[in-house]
Enzyme design. Structure first.
Site, short mmCIF file in Angstrom:
data_model
loop_
_atom_site.label_atom_id
_atom_site.label_comp_id
_atom_site.label_asym_id
_atom_site.label_seq_id
_atom_site.Cartn_x
_atom_site.Cartn_y
_atom_site.Cartn_z
N HIS A 1 -3.09 -21.69 47.18
CA HIS A 1 -1.85 -22.28 47.72
C HIS A 1 -1.73 -23.72 47.24
CE1 HIS A 1 1.40 -23.07 50.52
NE2 HIS A 1 0.78 -24.20 50.85
N GLY B 1 0.83 -1.20 0.00
CA GLY B 1 0.00 0.00 0.00
C GLY B 1 0.86 1.24 0.00
N ASP C 1 4.26 -0.75 16.18
CA ASP C 1 5.69 -0.41 16.22
C ASP C 1 6.03 0.85 15.43
OD1 ASP C 1 5.85 -2.77 17.60
OD2 ASP C 1 7.29 -3.74 16.25
N ARG D 1 14.99 -2.71 16.78
CA ARG D 1 14.15 -2.68 15.58
C ARG D 1 13.82 -1.24 15.22
NH1 ARG D 1 11.80 -7.72 14.18
NH2 ARG D 1 10.08 -6.67 13.13
N GLY E 1 24.05 -8.16 20.87
CA GLY E 1 22.89 -7.50 21.49
C GLY E 1 22.32 -8.34 22.62
P1 NAD Z 1 16.51 -4.46 22.27
O1 NAD Z 1 16.41 -3.00 22.21
O2 NAD Z 1 15.71 -5.22 23.26
O3 NAD Z 1 18.02 -4.88 22.58
C1 NAD Z 1 19.08 -4.48 21.77
C2 NAD Z 1 20.34 -4.64 22.59
O4 NAD Z 1 21.45 -4.48 21.73
C3 NAD Z 1 20.48 -3.59 23.69
O5 NAD Z 1 20.82 -4.26 24.88
C4 NAD Z 1 21.58 -2.69 23.17
O6 NAD Z 1 22.34 -2.10 24.22
C5 NAD Z 1 22.41 -3.65 22.36
N1 NAD Z 1 23.17 -3.06 21.27
C6 NAD Z 1 22.82 -2.05 20.43
N2 NAD Z 1 23.78 -1.83 19.54
C7 NAD Z 1 24.78 -2.71 19.79
C8 NAD Z 1 26.03 -2.99 19.21
N3 NAD Z 1 26.45 -2.31 18.15
N4 NAD Z 1 26.79 -3.97 19.73
C9 NAD Z 1 26.35 -4.67 20.83
N5 NAD Z 1 25.18 -4.45 21.41
C10 NAD Z 1 24.39 -3.50 20.90
O7 NAD Z 1 16.27 -4.97 20.78
P2 NAD Z 1 16.05 -6.43 20.18
O8 NAD Z 1 16.46 -7.49 21.16
O9 NAD Z 1 16.67 -6.41 18.83
O10 NAD Z 1 14.49 -6.49 20.02
C11 NAD Z 1 13.82 -5.48 19.28
C12 NAD Z 1 12.49 -5.17 19.87
O11 NAD Z 1 11.60 -6.22 19.58
C13 NAD Z 1 12.48 -5.06 21.40
O12 NAD Z 1 12.82 -3.78 21.86
C14 NAD Z 1 11.07 -5.39 21.70
O13 NAD Z 1 10.32 -4.21 21.56
C15 NAD Z 1 10.69 -6.37 20.62
N6 NAD Z 1 10.73 -7.75 21.13
C16 NAD Z 1 9.93 -8.09 22.17
C17 NAD Z 1 9.95 -9.38 22.65
C18 NAD Z 1 9.06 -9.75 23.79
O14 NAD Z 1 8.08 -9.03 24.03
N7 NAD Z 1 9.34 -10.82 24.52
C19 NAD Z 1 10.80 -10.33 22.10
C20 NAD Z 1 11.61 -9.95 21.05
C21 NAD Z 1 11.56 -8.65 20.57
#
Ligand code: NAD
Length: 463
Positions: free
Chosen positions: A445, A121, A313, A273, A185
């Site tokens: 419990h 779209g 998002d 993301r 990460g």
């Molecule tokens: P995130 O933001 O949770 O974690 C990214 C991590 O990468 C951070 O700890 C950051 O400090 C680190 N980082 C960033 N740049 C870096 C680098 N160059 N070298 C090393 N570390 C680095 O992001 P994600 O794990 O990619 O997940 C993306 C999003 O997807 C999450 O923020 C969340 O919103 C969503 N998600 C949610 C769930 C859930 O609800 N259980 C699960 C997966 C993803």
């Protein structure tokens, strides 16, 4: 057919069929609005169903089973070495989990009269969308909802040429179980998928840019998870970034910021993301995404363009499916002219690792930063009968309550099942319950839910 031959008129056109988009569409249809969903993948579910929440939780369930099998040895049950048939595992995930839910969503759409239009779209103006793809058409709408979601962020400065450098989408396909995996990460995805691959047999090294896993999350909750990851992973390197990735024959050499190198077979990049708002033709409307691509919305999920709404998002953090679903319903109600607002006090969050980490509302650290007078309760699961029967004393349930009124302002839980238990915490904060309310509620419990009651009871004692 020439593009533009077919022009449809609808009340609501939703762009993107993920949790935000389909929630908005379903509610619009229930409220009597003629609604279509335009999705490039020709199906509902979005990243959550096809390449995110659902397949990752399926694989995490497998990891949890493997963890339980290992723990069973402590109470005298030995199943022997697990044998994992990857083909069967992929098939179960794709057909019995994702496929089944996808069929369910398609059936719901049909029953509500929501049509899914396959194609990309692109806005032509604030009244019309062009659908690009196999069946090009034009859709004129009274209202549009942008629900285009997010995509994995690339590692800055590093071209990801090799197919052995994966994002979360590729990793969830489970192409193989690499002998050595580097996870970049230490956030939600790095930890969840790092644990999946470790459980399946990979030697996992995880690097995190900041000085701790899950930056921003309460350290009391992160500590038990860190201890578990230290056991499951070969190494966790904090305060570390990847300076370069290069091919060395069949393996990949990663060089870290401090000059150290390691050789691995695959790399998973999980550094966040980014909203998907480019190439949507939004420049033809009054919607202007910011530099990161985030589309700003008000409490009704209305953008700067009075006819266009946005949910999920693409509207920025927290990028969580359950927030998107709530936004979708709010936007639908507002479009239908009903009173609605995203006035929720909390958006609970869960990291589905072993142990699970879940939280909602005010944290101790933020209360300190903001100089708020709070009382903190921490209940260690070592004192929980249910935790003992599960062989899991490593959990903690934490409450943050207003020092004067006792109102529960925040809840954090780490331990198996924390993702389910946090629902009570979210309800407590959302409905302004006090510690006394929680303490006086009879909890069954022996269950882990008692840890919320026990934590609340400690707040009733003099400080
Ligand atoms: P995130 O933001 O949770 O974690 C990214 C991590 O990468 C951070 O700890 C950051 O400090 C680190 N980082 C960033 N740049 C870096 C680098 N160059 N070298 C090393 N570390 C680095 O992001 P994600 O794990 O990619 O997940 C993306 C999003 O997807 C999450 O923020 C969340 O919103 C969503 N998600 C949610 C769930 C859930 O609800 N259980 C699960 C997966 C993803």
């Amino acid at each position: 057919m020439v593009m533009g031959d077919l022009v449809r008129e609808v009340d609501v056109a939703v762009v993107g069929g993920g949790p935000g988009g389909y929630s908005a569409a379903f509610r619009c249809a229930e409220l009597g609005l003629e609604t279509v969903v335009v999705d490039a993948s020709h199906r509902l579910g979005g990243a959550c169903l096809w390449e995110g929440c659902i397949p990752s939780k399926a694989l995490l369930h497998v990891a949890a089973v493997l963890g339980e099998v290992e723990r069973a040895k402590d109470f005298g049950v030995d199943f022997g070495e697990p044998r994992i048939a990857l083909d069967a595992l992929r098939k179960w995930k794709a057909e019995r989990v994702v496929g089944k839910l996808a069929r369910g969503l398609a059936a719901v759409a049909k029953s509500k009269g929501v049509e899914v239009v396959g194609g990309r779209g692109v806005f032509e103006d604030s009244r019309a969308l062009r659908v690009e793809g196999d069946a090009p058409q034009k859709i004129r709408f009274t209202h549009a909802v942008v629900a285009t979601g997010s995509a994995p962020a690339p590692l800055p400065g590093l071209a990801l040429a090799r197919d052995r450098v994966m994002d979360s989408t590729a990793a969830l396909e489970l192409p193989d179980v690499p002998e050595r995996l580097l996870v970049v990460g230490g956030g939600y995805i790095g930890l969840e998928l790092g644990q999946v691959y470790a459980a399946l047999g990979s030697k996992v090294t995880l690097v995190e840019m900041t000085d701790g896993l899950l930056p921003g999350v309460d350290r009391d909750l992160v500590q038990p998870l860190t201890r578990r990851c230290e056991k499951l992973f070969v190494k966790i390197r904090l305060d570390t970034t990847v300076a370069s990735l290069s091919e060395r024959g069949s393996q990949i050499e990663a060089r870290f910021g401090d000059g150290d190198t390691i050789a691995v077979d695959r790399v998973l990049v999980a550094v966040g993301r980014r909203p998907v708002s480019a190439d949507l033709g939004l420049e033809t409307t009054r919607v202007r995404p910011d530099a990161r691509g985030v589309v700003a919305v008000d409490e009704q999920c209305r953008t700067a363009d009075p006819r266009i709404w946005a949910v999920g998002d693409v509207t920025g953090e927290p990028m969580l499916a359950h927030r998107a679903m709530r936004q979708g319903k709010v936007a639908a109600e507002a479009i239908a002219g009903r009173p609605a607002a995203l006035d929720n006090v909390v958006v609970p969050a869960v990291v589905f690792t072993d142990p699970e980490v879940a939280w909602c509302g005010l944290t101790e650290a933020r209360a300190q930063r903001e100089g708020r007078r709070v009382r903190i309760a921490k209940f260690q699961w070592a004192a929980s009968g249910r935790a003992a029967t599960l062989g899991r004393a490593d959990g903690v349930t934490k409450l943050v309550a207003d020092a004067d009124t006792g109102r529960v302002l925040g809840v954090g839980i780490v331990g198996p099942g924390a993702g389910e238990l946090i629902a009570e915490g979210a309800l407590a904060v959302e409905t302004a319950l006090t510690a006394e309310d929680l303490a006086a509620t009879i909890h069954t419990h022996p269950t882990l839910s008692e840890t919320l009651m026990e934590a609340a009871e400690t707040l009733l004692r003099p400080a």
